[in-house]
Write a protein that holds these residues in place. Structure first.
Motif, PDB file in Angstrom:
ATOM      1  N   LEU A 222      -9.022  -3.858   6.524  1.00 38.82           N
ATOM      2  CA  LEU A 222      -8.705  -4.864   5.410  1.00 38.82           C
ATOM      3  C   LEU A 222      -7.187  -4.489   5.224  1.00 38.82           C
ATOM      4  O   LEU A 222      -6.891  -3.585   5.380  1.00 38.82           O
ATOM      5  CB  LEU A 222      -9.521  -4.462   4.155  1.00 38.82           C
ATOM      6  N   SER A 223      -6.566  -6.007   5.114  1.00 39.02           N
ATOM      7  CA  SER A 223      -5.026  -5.859   4.691  1.00 39.02           C
ATOM      8  C   SER A 223      -4.776  -6.709   3.807  1.00 39.02           C
ATOM      9  O   SER A 223      -5.640  -7.934   3.526  1.00 39.02           O
ATOM     10  CB  SER A 223      -4.172  -5.789   6.083  1.00 39.02           C
ATOM     11  N   GLY A 224      -3.539  -6.608   3.265  1.00 39.73           N
ATOM     12  CA  GLY A 224      -3.102  -7.824   2.371  1.00 39.73           C
ATOM     13  C   GLY A 224      -1.878  -7.612   1.635  1.00 39.73           C
ATOM     14  O   GLY A 224      -1.160  -6.612   1.725  1.00 39.73           O
ATOM     15  N   LYS A 225      -1.689  -8.601   0.587  1.00 44.07           N
ATOM     16  CA  LYS A 225      -0.576  -8.459  -0.362  1.00 44.07           C
ATOM     17  C   LYS A 225      -1.134  -8.364  -1.842  1.00 44.07           C
ATOM     18  O   LYS A 225      -2.040  -9.056  -2.190  1.00 44.07           O
ATOM     19  CB  LYS A 225       0.325  -9.636  -0.270  1.00 44.07           C
ATOM     20  N   THR A 226      -0.696  -7.396  -2.727  1.00 40.61           N
ATOM     21  CA  THR A 226      -1.385  -7.283  -3.931  1.00 40.61           C
ATOM     22  C   THR A 226      -0.399  -7.996  -4.912  1.00 40.61           C
ATOM     23  O   THR A 226      -0.449  -7.522  -6.048  1.00 40.61           O
ATOM     24  CB  THR A 226      -1.289  -5.760  -4.312  1.00 40.61           C
ATOM     25  N   GLY A 227       0.320  -8.862  -4.472  1.00 41.06           N
ATOM     26  CA  GLY A 227       1.174  -9.530  -5.436  1.00 41.06           C
ATOM     27  C   GLY A 227       2.575  -9.121  -5.405  1.00 41.06           C
ATOM     28  O   GLY A 227       3.647  -9.574  -5.598  1.00 41.06           O
ATOM     29  N   CYS A 228       2.934  -7.700  -5.061  1.00 42.56           N
ATOM     30  CA  CYS A 228       4.077  -6.934  -4.820  1.00 42.56           C
ATOM     31  C   CYS A 228       3.979  -6.274  -3.644  1.00 42.56           C
ATOM     32  O   CYS A 228       5.153  -6.687  -2.714  1.00 42.56           O
ATOM     33  CB  CYS A 228       4.231  -6.036  -6.264  1.00 42.56           C
ATOM     34  N   ASN A 229       3.087  -5.371  -3.076  1.00 40.80           N
ATOM     35  CA  ASN A 229       3.300  -4.762  -2.000  1.00 40.80           C
ATOM     36  C   ASN A 229       2.183  -5.092  -1.063  1.00 40.80           C
ATOM     37  O   ASN A 229       1.042  -5.812  -1.348  1.00 40.80           O
ATOM     38  CB  ASN A 229       2.969  -3.188  -2.395  1.00 40.80           C
ATOM     39  N   ASN A 230       2.458  -4.687   0.103  1.00 40.76           N
ATOM     40  CA  ASN A 230       1.418  -4.935   1.231  1.00 40.76           C
ATOM     41  C   ASN A 230       0.691  -3.625   1.319  1.00 40.76           C
ATOM     42  O   ASN A 230       1.218  -2.572   1.098  1.00 40.76           O
ATOM     43  CB  ASN A 230       2.093  -5.400   2.574  1.00 40.76           C
TER      44      ASN A 230
ATOM     45  N   MET B  70       7.221  -0.632  -3.231  1.00 40.13           N
ATOM     46  CA  MET B  70       8.154  -1.357  -3.913  1.00 40.13           C
ATOM     47  C   MET B  70       7.826  -1.217  -5.585  1.00 40.13           C
ATOM     48  O   MET B  70       6.530  -1.446  -5.641  1.00 40.13           O
ATOM     49  CB  MET B  70       8.386  -2.908  -3.468  1.00 40.13           C
ATOM     50  N   PHE B  71       8.780  -1.553  -6.028  1.00 39.38           N
ATOM     51  CA  PHE B  71       8.368  -1.706  -7.703  1.00 39.38           C
ATOM     52  C   PHE B  71       8.868  -2.978  -8.063  1.00 39.38           C
ATOM     53  O   PHE B  71       9.644  -3.653  -7.881  1.00 39.38           O
ATOM     54  CB  PHE B  71       9.320  -0.583  -8.613  1.00 39.38           C
ATOM     55  N   CYS B  72       7.802  -3.730  -8.624  1.00 36.77           N
ATOM     56  CA  CYS B  72       7.717  -5.141  -9.304  1.00 36.77           C
ATOM     57  C   CYS B  72       7.305  -5.105 -10.729  1.00 36.77           C
ATOM     58  O   CYS B  72       6.314  -4.578 -11.089  1.00 36.77           O
ATOM     59  CB  CYS B  72       6.749  -5.909  -8.324  1.00 36.77           C
ATOM     60  N   GLN B  73       8.463  -5.404 -11.393  1.00 39.65           N
ATOM     61  CA  GLN B  73       8.193  -5.409 -12.996  1.00 39.65           C
ATOM     62  C   GLN B  73       6.914  -5.956 -13.409  1.00 39.65           C
ATOM     63  O   GLN B  73       6.998  -7.294 -12.924  1.00 39.65           O
ATOM     64  CB  GLN B  73       9.646  -5.872 -13.656  1.00 39.65           C
ATOM     65  N   GLY B  74       6.111  -5.827 -14.153  1.00 37.04           N
ATOM     66  CA  GLY B  74       4.926  -6.365 -14.558  1.00 37.04           C
ATOM     67  C   GLY B  74       3.776  -6.680 -13.749  1.00 37.04           C
ATOM     68  O   GLY B  74       2.739  -7.363 -14.024  1.00 37.04           O
ATOM     69  N   GLN B  75       3.845  -6.263 -12.390  1.00 37.76           N
ATOM     70  CA  GLN B  75       2.932  -6.222 -11.504  1.00 37.76           C
ATOM     71  C   GLN B  75       2.270  -5.000 -10.855  1.00 37.76           C
ATOM     72  O   GLN B  75       1.291  -5.322  -9.932  1.00 37.76           O
ATOM     73  CB  GLN B  75       3.542  -7.109 -10.370  1.00 37.76           C
ATOM     74  N   MET B  76       2.438  -4.176 -11.403  1.00 35.77           N
ATOM     75  CA  MET B  76       2.194  -2.840 -10.923  1.00 35.77           C
ATOM     76  C   MET B  76       0.783  -2.350 -11.201  1.00 35.77           C
ATOM     77  O   MET B  76       0.140  -1.749 -10.724  1.00 35.77           O
ATOM     78  CB  MET B  76       2.953  -1.415 -11.193  1.00 35.77           C
ATOM     79  N   GLU B  77       0.278  -2.806 -12.588  1.00 34.21           N
ATOM     80  CA  GLU B  77      -0.935  -2.465 -13.257  1.00 34.21           C
ATOM     81  C   GLU B  77      -2.190  -2.568 -12.512  1.00 34.21           C
ATOM     82  O   GLU B  77      -3.038  -1.918 -12.134  1.00 34.21           O
ATOM     83  CB  GLU B  77      -1.265  -3.109 -14.631  1.00 34.21           C
ATOM     84  N   TYR B  78      -2.341  -3.663 -12.135  1.00 34.99           N
ATOM     85  CA  TYR B  78      -3.492  -3.966 -10.938  1.00 34.99           C
ATOM     86  C   TYR B  78      -3.565  -3.656  -9.784  1.00 34.99           C
ATOM     87  O   TYR B  78      -4.537  -3.264  -9.135  1.00 34.99           O
ATOM     88  CB  TYR B  78      -3.696  -5.646 -11.033  1.00 34.99           C
ATOM     89  N   GLU B  79      -2.319  -3.304  -9.325  1.00 32.81           N
ATOM     90  CA  GLU B  79      -2.061  -2.685  -7.630  1.00 32.81           C
ATOM     91  C   GLU B  79      -2.810  -1.525  -7.922  1.00 32.81           C
ATOM     92  O   GLU B  79      -3.341  -0.913  -7.009  1.00 32.81           O
ATOM     93  CB  GLU B  79      -0.724  -2.796  -7.684  1.00 32.81           C
ATOM     94  N   GLU B  80      -2.424  -0.592  -8.959  1.00 40.99           N
ATOM     95  CA  GLU B  80      -3.221   0.549  -9.082  1.00 40.99           C
ATOM     96  C   GLU B  80      -4.548   0.772  -9.424  1.00 40.99           C
ATOM     97  O   GLU B  80      -5.231   1.463  -8.762  1.00 40.99           O
ATOM     98  CB  GLU B  80      -2.593   1.199 -10.480  1.00 40.99           C
ATOM     99  N   ILE B  81      -5.016  -0.212 -10.228  1.00 39.19           N
ATOM    100  CA  ILE B  81      -6.462  -0.348 -10.433  1.00 39.19           C
ATOM    101  C   ILE B  81      -7.184  -0.705  -9.172  1.00 39.19           C
ATOM    102  O   ILE B  81      -8.407  -0.151  -8.714  1.00 39.19           O
ATOM    103  CB  ILE B  81      -6.952  -1.478 -11.577  1.00 39.19           C
ATOM    104  N   PHE B  82      -6.710  -1.647  -8.293  1.00 40.48           N
ATOM    105  CA  PHE B  82      -7.249  -1.981  -6.933  1.00 40.48           C
ATOM    106  C   PHE B  82      -7.182  -0.554  -5.927  1.00 40.48           C
ATOM    107  O   PHE B  82      -8.490  -0.528  -5.502  1.00 40.48           O
ATOM    108  CB  PHE B  82      -6.188  -3.009  -6.355  1.00 40.48           C
TER     109      PHE B  82
END
Length: 142
Positions: free
Chosen positions: A63-71, A93-105
């Protein structure tokens, strides 16, 4: 002539009855899964607007992909009708306001044990059958 109309009518009713979307609950069916999916829900929360795209390569169990900010990339295994994802590896990478869901994922992915597969949707479930990920196949994958 009446017999022919009757036979055609029966055939039509049978074919209409089989047009329902087929759903599989066998994680082994992921082996044939390829393509891009948009993540609609993460742990019960609608995140369709966050831009998560997941790409399945079934034969490679990757499984690969993009989380809105990071790959990211993660492998998975199917054994004894249970699916297990490894912790995803990705860019940082740090993306302001886009990290919350990435961590949950990243926390939810290793909790997946079951899956429901249909023609266009994937629903990944925990061992307790709690819905963790809800994905929909993108049009470019068809």
């Amino acid at each position: 002539m009446k017999k022919l109309i009757f036979i055609l009518s029966v055939f039509l009713m049978i074919s209409c009855g089989n047009s329902e979307e087929k759903i599989s609950e066998n994680p082994a069916d992921l082996a044939g899964l390829n393509g891009n999916y948009k993540l609609l829900e993460l742990d019960g929360e609608n995140i369709a607007s966050e831009g998560f795209i997941l790409n399945f390569e079934g034969k490679e169990q990757r499984l690969s992909g993009k989380t809105g900010c990071n790959n990211f990339v993660a492998s998975y295994k199917v054994q004894d009708s249970i699916i297990r994802f490894n912790q995803p590896l990705g860019t940082k990478m740090f993306c302001q306001g886009q990290m919350e869901y990435e961590e949950i994922f990243g926390k939810v992915l290793p909790e997946i044990r079951n899956v429901k597969i249909s023609d266009k949707d994937l629903i990944f479930l925990s061992a307790e059958n709690q819905e963790l990920l809800n994905l929909q196949k993108t049009e470019d994958s068809e």
